[in-house]
Design a protein around this motif. Structure first.
Motif, PDB file in Angstrom:
ATOM      1  N   GLN A   1       0.825  -1.216   0.000  1.00  0.00           N
ATOM      2  CA  GLN A   1       0.000   0.000   0.000  1.00  0.00           C
ATOM      3  C   GLN A   1       0.858   1.265   0.000  1.00  0.00           C
ATOM      4  OE1 GLN A   1      -0.691  -2.558   2.455  1.00  0.00           O
ATOM      5  NE2 GLN A   1      -2.061  -3.434   0.930  1.00  0.00           N
ATOM      6  N   LYS A   2       2.169   1.113  -0.238  1.00  0.00           N
ATOM      7  CA  LYS A   2       3.130   2.221  -0.286  1.00  0.00           C
ATOM      8  C   LYS A   2       3.261   2.947   1.046  1.00  0.00           C
ATOM      9  CE  LYS A   2       2.441   2.938  -5.215  1.00  0.00           C
ATOM     10  NZ  LYS A   2       2.149   3.893  -6.272  1.00  0.00           N
ATOM     11  N   GLN A   3       3.017   2.237   2.133  1.00  0.00           N
ATOM     12  CA  GLN A   3       3.161   2.798   3.471  1.00  0.00           C
ATOM     13  C   GLN A   3       4.488   2.343   4.077  1.00  0.00           C
ATOM     14  OE1 GLN A   3       0.924   5.045   4.795  1.00  0.00           O
ATOM     15  NE2 GLN A   3       0.165   4.900   2.702  1.00  0.00           N
ATOM     16  N   PRO A   4       5.137   3.196   4.886  1.00  0.00           N
ATOM     17  CA  PRO A   4       6.402   2.795   5.507  1.00  0.00           C
ATOM     18  C   PRO A   4       6.205   1.619   6.457  1.00  0.00           C
ATOM     19  CG  PRO A   4       5.637   4.886   6.405  1.00  0.00           C
ATOM     20  CD  PRO A   4       4.720   4.528   5.283  1.00  0.00           C
ATOM     21  N   THR A   5       7.211   0.742   6.512  1.00  0.00           N
ATOM     22  CA  THR A   5       7.136  -0.433   7.390  1.00  0.00           C
ATOM     23  C   THR A   5       8.259  -0.386   8.419  1.00  0.00           C
ATOM     24  OG1 THR A   5       8.354  -1.728   5.743  1.00  0.00           O
ATOM     25  CG2 THR A   5       5.952  -1.885   5.707  1.00  0.00           C
ATOM     26  N   THR A   6       9.332  -1.091   8.172  1.00  0.00           N
ATOM     27  CA  THR A   6      10.422  -1.181   9.144  1.00  0.00           C
ATOM     28  C   THR A   6      11.730  -0.680   8.540  1.00  0.00           C
ATOM     29  OG1 THR A   6      10.932  -3.436   8.452  1.00  0.00           O
ATOM     30  CG2 THR A   6       9.391  -3.184  10.279  1.00  0.00           C
ATOM     31  N   VAL A   7      12.693  -0.431   9.400  1.00  0.00           N
ATOM     32  CA  VAL A   7      14.026  -0.025   8.961  1.00  0.00           C
ATOM     33  C   VAL A   7      14.689  -1.215   8.282  1.00  0.00           C
ATOM     34  CG1 VAL A   7      16.298   0.740   9.731  1.00  0.00           C
ATOM     35  CG2 VAL A   7      14.243   1.701  10.786  1.00  0.00           C
ATOM     36  N   VAL A   8      15.103  -1.034   7.032  1.00  0.00           N
ATOM     37  CA  VAL A   8      15.762  -2.117   6.294  1.00  0.00           C
ATOM     38  C   VAL A   8      17.273  -1.932   6.236  1.00  0.00           C
ATOM     39  CG1 VAL A   8      13.736  -2.702   4.913  1.00  0.00           C
ATOM     40  CG2 VAL A   8      15.336  -0.989   4.073  1.00  0.00           C
ATOM     41  N   LYS A   9      17.744  -0.718   6.477  1.00  0.00           N
ATOM     42  CA  LYS A   9      19.181  -0.442   6.497  1.00  0.00           C
ATOM     43  C   LYS A   9      19.420   0.731   7.422  1.00  0.00           C
ATOM     44  CE  LYS A   9      23.434  -0.569   4.730  1.00  0.00           C
ATOM     45  NZ  LYS A   9      24.342  -1.685   4.863  1.00  0.00           N
ATOM     46  N   SER A  10      20.404   0.607   8.283  1.00  0.00           N
ATOM     47  CA  SER A  10      20.770   1.676   9.201  1.00  0.00           C
ATOM     48  C   SER A  10      22.246   1.994   9.002  1.00  0.00           C
ATOM     49  CB  SER A  10      20.502   1.241  10.642  1.00  0.00           C
ATOM     50  OG  SER A  10      20.742   2.312  11.520  1.00  0.00           O
ATOM     51  N   ILE A  11      22.550   3.240   8.676  1.00  0.00           N
ATOM     52  CA  ILE A  11      23.926   3.647   8.374  1.00  0.00           C
ATOM     53  C   ILE A  11      24.473   4.471   9.537  1.00  0.00           C
ATOM     54  CG2 ILE A  11      25.389   4.912   6.757  1.00  0.00           C
ATOM     55  CD1 ILE A  11      23.199   4.360   4.631  1.00  0.00           C
ATOM     56  N   LEU A  12      25.520   3.964  10.155  1.00  0.00           N
ATOM     57  CA  LEU A  12      26.178   4.649  11.261  1.00  0.00           C
ATOM     58  C   LEU A  12      26.992   5.816  10.719  1.00  0.00           C
ATOM     59  CD1 LEU A  12      27.083   4.682  14.280  1.00  0.00           C
ATOM     60  CD2 LEU A  12      28.980   3.216  13.568  1.00  0.00           C
TER      61      LEU A  12
END
Length: 66
Positions: free
Chosen positions: A15-26
């Motif tokens: 539905q083009k809604q945000p879900t979860t963090v798929v990548k986190s860049i330090l």
């Protein structure tokens, strides 16, 4: 030195809604990150918690025409 203020790239569902963090860049010293954005791309920056140094953020928008 420990930096806090990760750049999080967030996935989206059917539905083009945000879900979860798929990548986190330090964040690291002298680092540059870029990524495509669109109608279904989501990102966030966590709270910056480094009082001993400042951080410069440059935001650029570019349109690529086909």
């Amino acid at each position: 030195m420990a930096w806090v203020g990760h750049l999080d790239l967030i996935g989206s569902n059917d539905q083009k809604q945000p879900t979860t963090v798929v990548k986190s860049i330090l964040p690291e010293w002298n680092q540059f990150a870029f990524f495509p954005v669109g109608e279904t791309s989501y990102h966030q920056v966590r709270e910056v918690q480094c009082t001993s140094m400042s951080r410069l953020v440059i935001f650029m928008v570019s349109r690529i025409e086909n």
